[in-house]
Design an enzyme around this catalytic site. Structure first.
Site, PDB file in Angstrom:
ATOM      1  N   TYR A  18       0.821  -1.221   0.000  1.00  0.00           N
ATOM      2  CA  TYR A  18       0.000   0.000   0.000  1.00  0.00           C
ATOM      3  C   TYR A  18       0.856   1.272   0.000  1.00  0.00           C
ATOM      4  O   TYR A  18       0.849   2.041  -0.964  1.00  0.00           O
ATOM      5  CB  TYR A  18      -0.931  -0.065   1.210  1.00  0.00           C
ATOM      6  CG  TYR A  18      -1.791   1.146   1.443  1.00  0.00           C
ATOM      7  CD1 TYR A  18      -2.434   1.803   0.391  1.00  0.00           C
ATOM      8  CD2 TYR A  18      -1.984   1.629   2.743  1.00  0.00           C
ATOM      9  CE1 TYR A  18      -3.237   2.904   0.623  1.00  0.00           C
ATOM     10  CE2 TYR A  18      -2.795   2.719   2.986  1.00  0.00           C
ATOM     11  CZ  TYR A  18      -3.414   3.350   1.928  1.00  0.00           C
ATOM     12  OH  TYR A  18      -4.210   4.442   2.168  1.00  0.00           O
ATOM     13  N   ALA A  20       8.796  -3.527   3.696  1.00  0.00           N
ATOM     14  CA  ALA A  20       8.321  -4.914   3.751  1.00  0.00           C
ATOM     15  C   ALA A  20       8.207  -5.425   5.189  1.00  0.00           C
ATOM     16  O   ALA A  20       9.215  -5.543   5.888  1.00  0.00           O
ATOM     17  CB  ALA A  20       9.291  -5.801   2.963  1.00  0.00           C
ATOM     18  N   ASN A  58       9.464 -12.766  10.685  1.00  0.00           N
ATOM     19  CA  ASN A  58       9.431 -12.058   9.397  1.00  0.00           C
ATOM     20  C   ASN A  58       9.978 -10.629   9.505  1.00  0.00           C
ATOM     21  O   ASN A  58      10.852 -10.228   8.739  1.00  0.00           O
ATOM     22  CB  ASN A  58       8.001 -12.025   8.866  1.00  0.00           C
ATOM     23  CG  ASN A  58       7.928 -11.380   7.501  1.00  0.00           C
ATOM     24  OD1 ASN A  58       8.429 -11.921   6.525  1.00  0.00           O
ATOM     25  ND2 ASN A  58       7.344 -10.194   7.427  1.00  0.00           N
ATOM     26  N   SER A  91       5.982   3.348  13.148  1.00  0.00           N
ATOM     27  CA  SER A  91       4.563   3.588  13.428  1.00  0.00           C
ATOM     28  C   SER A  91       4.389   4.351  14.732  1.00  0.00           C
ATOM     29  O   SER A  91       5.177   4.208  15.673  1.00  0.00           O
ATOM     30  CB  SER A  91       3.862   2.235  13.540  1.00  0.00           C
ATOM     31  OG  SER A  91       2.587   2.384  14.109  1.00  0.00           O
ATOM     32  N   TYR A 136       3.229  -6.990  16.844  1.00  0.00           N
ATOM     33  CA  TYR A 136       3.491  -6.133  15.674  1.00  0.00           C
ATOM     34  C   TYR A 136       4.166  -4.831  16.121  1.00  0.00           C
ATOM     35  O   TYR A 136       5.213  -4.445  15.596  1.00  0.00           O
ATOM     36  CB  TYR A 136       2.175  -5.815  14.932  1.00  0.00           C
ATOM     37  CG  TYR A 136       2.282  -4.560  14.103  1.00  0.00           C
ATOM     38  CD1 TYR A 136       2.981  -4.556  12.904  1.00  0.00           C
ATOM     39  CD2 TYR A 136       1.723  -3.356  14.551  1.00  0.00           C
ATOM     40  CE1 TYR A 136       3.124  -3.386  12.171  1.00  0.00           C
ATOM     41  CE2 TYR A 136       1.863  -2.197  13.821  1.00  0.00           C
ATOM     42  CZ  TYR A 136       2.553  -2.211  12.636  1.00  0.00           C
ATOM     43  OH  TYR A 136       2.696  -1.049  11.921  1.00  0.00           O
ATOM     44  N   LYS A 151       8.202  -3.088  15.597  1.00  0.00           N
ATOM     45  CA  LYS A 151       8.597  -1.732  15.162  1.00  0.00           C
ATOM     46  C   LYS A 151       9.567  -1.123  16.179  1.00  0.00           C
ATOM     47  O   LYS A 151      10.559  -0.500  15.807  1.00  0.00           O
ATOM     48  CB  LYS A 151       7.358  -0.842  14.997  1.00  0.00           C
ATOM     49  CG  LYS A 151       6.474  -1.233  13.820  1.00  0.00           C
ATOM     50  CD  LYS A 151       7.192  -1.079  12.487  1.00  0.00           C
ATOM     51  CE  LYS A 151       6.368  -1.563  11.324  1.00  0.00           C
ATOM     52  NZ  LYS A 151       7.136  -1.674  10.072  1.00  0.00           N
ATOM     53  N   LEU A 154     -10.167   0.949   9.579  1.00  0.00           N
ATOM     54  CA  LEU A 154     -11.449   1.638   9.476  1.00  0.00           C
ATOM     55  C   LEU A 154     -11.859   1.974   8.040  1.00  0.00           C
ATOM     56  O   LEU A 154     -12.965   1.634   7.616  1.00  0.00           O
ATOM     57  CB  LEU A 154     -11.390   2.930  10.316  1.00  0.00           C
ATOM     58  CG  LEU A 154     -12.665   3.770  10.307  1.00  0.00           C
ATOM     59  CD1 LEU A 154     -13.825   3.021  10.946  1.00  0.00           C
ATOM     60  CD2 LEU A 154     -12.436   5.107  11.010  1.00  0.00           C
TER      61      LEU A 154
HETATM   62  N1  UFG Z   1     -12.451   1.038  13.917  1.00  0.00           N
HETATM   63  C1  UFG Z   1     -13.786   0.790  14.016  1.00  0.00           C
HETATM   64  N2  UFG Z   1     -14.318  -0.198  13.233  1.00  0.00           N
HETATM   65  C2  UFG Z   1     -13.576  -0.926  12.349  1.00  0.00           C
HETATM   66  C3  UFG Z   1     -12.190  -0.656  12.255  1.00  0.00           C
HETATM   67  C4  UFG Z   1     -11.663   0.334  13.052  1.00  0.00           C
HETATM   68  O1  UFG Z   1     -14.495   1.417  14.801  1.00  0.00           O
HETATM   69  O2  UFG Z   1     -14.114  -1.810  11.677  1.00  0.00           O
HETATM   70  C5  UFG Z   1     -11.868   2.096  14.749  1.00  0.00           C
HETATM   71  C6  UFG Z   1     -10.779   1.576  15.670  1.00  0.00           C
HETATM   72  O3  UFG Z   1     -11.324   1.092  16.846  1.00  0.00           O
HETATM   73  C7  UFG Z   1      -9.912   2.826  15.849  1.00  0.00           C
HETATM   74  C8  UFG Z   1     -10.066   3.569  14.514  1.00  0.00           C
HETATM   75  O4  UFG Z   1     -11.241   3.032  13.917  1.00  0.00           O
HETATM   76  O5  UFG Z   1     -10.449   3.620  16.866  1.00  0.00           O
HETATM   77  C9  UFG Z   1      -8.904   3.362  13.588  1.00  0.00           C
HETATM   78  O6  UFG Z   1      -8.659   1.959  13.474  1.00  0.00           O
HETATM   79  P1  UFG Z   1      -7.665   1.354  12.399  1.00  0.00           P
HETATM   80  O7  UFG Z   1      -7.687  -0.132  12.575  1.00  0.00           O
HETATM   81  O8  UFG Z   1      -7.965   1.899  11.055  1.00  0.00           O
HETATM   82  O9  UFG Z   1      -6.261   1.960  12.820  1.00  0.00           O
HETATM   83  P2  UFG Z   1      -5.447   1.773  14.180  1.00  0.00           P
HETATM   84  O10 UFG Z   1      -5.237   3.139  14.709  1.00  0.00           O
HETATM   85  O11 UFG Z   1      -6.019   0.783  15.075  1.00  0.00           O
HETATM   86  O12 UFG Z   1      -4.110   1.079  13.608  1.00  0.00           O
HETATM   87  C10 UFG Z   1      -3.223   1.811  12.854  1.00  0.00           C
HETATM   88  C11 UFG Z   1      -2.400   0.872  11.965  1.00  0.00           C
HETATM   89  C12 UFG Z   1      -1.504  -0.007  12.792  1.00  0.00           C
HETATM   90  C13 UFG Z   1      -0.734   0.801  13.779  1.00  0.00           C
HETATM   91  C14 UFG Z   1      -1.641   1.679  14.598  1.00  0.00           C
HETATM   92  C15 UFG Z   1      -0.879   2.579  15.491  1.00  0.00           C
HETATM   93  O13 UFG Z   1      -3.231   0.055  11.194  1.00  0.00           O
HETATM   94  O14 UFG Z   1      -0.596  -0.622  11.927  1.00  0.00           O
HETATM   95  O15 UFG Z   1      -2.410   2.494  13.731  1.00  0.00           O
HETATM   96  O16 UFG Z   1      -1.732   3.262  16.350  1.00  0.00           O
HETATM   97  F1  UFG Z   1      -0.063   0.009  14.640  1.00  0.00           F
END
Ligand code: UFG
Length: 344
Positions: free
Chosen positions: A13, A84, A102, A127, A152, A156, A202
């Site tokens: 991505y 990667a 990995n 991150s 994960y 990092k 999200l």
């Molecule tokens: N969320 C929902 N519903 C969903 C998916 C996500 O409500 O179906 C919420 C999550 O709870 C969170 C927000 O949307 O509050 C963002 O969630 P993401 O999964 O999109 O992103 P994250 O912040 O959890 O994770 C991202 C990266 C990770 C990294 C992290 C660091 O994907 O690789 O940020 O904070 F580790």
């Protein structure tokens, strides 16, 4: 021809968007990817955008012998941008060894060959997860690194430590970029995020729901200590993020960096709640998104957004694209996927 840069994870991505920006800035790019979470078709798509297909090696960085052959063939590399890695937080909790193996072995192999073949410049994909839930917001690079919430996240943190030790004992110079939440897709609609299976993140979940692949979005918790009760993140357009990599590798190549390891937050500096993200999507598309409030997701921090002063001042970089642009581009990408622009 410009300087030659290796992009590992270059069909992924953020990697694919960075390859485009590098090529558009005159760099020659070679891509390594094991295609574990992407497809070779992306190389063609990159070629369609920038007018040049990067040289592509389907290769696993954990495969030491194959990587040595690669470095022998590409001894003229000026630098490496290392994306990667496995990145699914939940999966890393289930299969920690898979993640440690990995993400760490690939970095170790890469650093070893960079040293051996005298490639001294690395930009590393880190991150904001290293901060956990910061005490002070917006979070600066000086904030303490907290115990990781997931294997994960720990990979990092450990990777940054490995890089730090290596720059202190060798000719390596590195920039670690701590991403907040990258979303959106290239304006061409030819590359974007390709989640395999059910998306964890999200925005892919929102766009897949809107296109009809998912029934409804689950909003993970509305009882956080935030204005609307939903969790806050700093969403950043993937193209803005990609551009920061061009600035970072150029900084190393020009030798204008101040430390042998520099660390930068990459975000917009603006927090957006889950509900605000949904509303932005609805505003941009004119659609109504079906969603349901459900319980919190384990491991989620309530609030995090970046202080980007350092990147603004030292790199001269700033995120430019708005949340609406992020949502509009993510939606165009989802529609293009549904229309079958990619062959798998
Ligand atoms: N969320 C929902 N519903 C969903 C998916 C996500 O409500 O179906 C919420 C999550 O709870 C969170 C927000 O949307 O509050 C963002 O969630 P993401 O999964 O999109 O992103 P994250 O912040 O959890 O994770 C991202 C990266 C990770 C990294 C992290 C660091 O994907 O690789 O940020 O904070 F580790």
């Amino acid at each position: 021809m410009g300087e030659k840069i290796l992009v590992t994870g270059g069909t992924g991505y953020i990697g694919s968007h960075t390859v485009v920006e590098l090529q558009q800035n005159g760099f020659e790019v070679v891509v390594i990817d094991n295609l574990s979470n992407s497809t070779a078709t992306i190389v063609d798509q990159i070629g369609r955008i920038s007018g040049k297909k990067p040289r592509f090696y389907e290769l696993d960085l954990c495969n030491e012998a194959a990587l040595r052959v690669f470095f022998r063939e590409n001894h003229d590399l000026a630098g490496v941008i290392h994306f990667a890695a496995y990145k699914a937080v939940g999966e890393s909790v289930e299969f920690p060894l898979k993640y440690y193996h990995n993400n760490l072995v690939s970095l170790l192999n890469l650093l070893r060959f960079m040293e051996e073949f005298e490639v001294p410049n690395m930009v590393f994909s880190s991150s904001c997860t290293v901060y956990g839930q910061p005490e002070v917001l917006p979070v600066t690079e000086q904030a303490p690194v907290k115990k990781a919430f997931s294997p994960y996240g720990n990979t990092k943190q450990i990777s940054e430590e490995i890089i730090e030790d290596t720059v202190n004992s060798s000719a390596l110079k590195a920039i670690s970029l701590r991403y907040f939440n990258p979303i959106g897709a290239h304006e061409s609609g030819l590359i974007g995020e390709l989640p395999i299976g059910i998306p964890n993140n999200l925005v892919p979940f929102i766009t897949q729901t809107a296109i009809g692949k998912r029934q409804k979005l689950m909003v993970f918790g509305n009882d956080y200590d935030t204005p609307d009760g939903t969790a806050i993140r700093d969403y950043i357009h993937v193209v803005d993020l990609a551009k920061a990599h061009v600035v970072a590798i150029s900084r190393l190549l020009k030798g204008i960096h101040k430390e042998s390891l520099e660390v930068y937050n990459l975000g917009t500096g603006k927090g957006t709640s889950v509900m605000e993200a949904i509303m932005a999507f609805e505003r941009v598309t004119g659609m109504k998104l079906p969603y349901e409030i459900t319980s919190r997701r384990t491991g989620d921090v309530p609030r995090v957004w970046a202080d980007t002063t350092l990147a603004n001042l030292k790199l001269g970089w700033r995120a430019e694209k708005s949340l609406d642009e992020m949502m509009a581009s993510a939606w165009m990408w989802e529609k293009n996927l549904a229309a079958g622009i990619l062959e798998f």
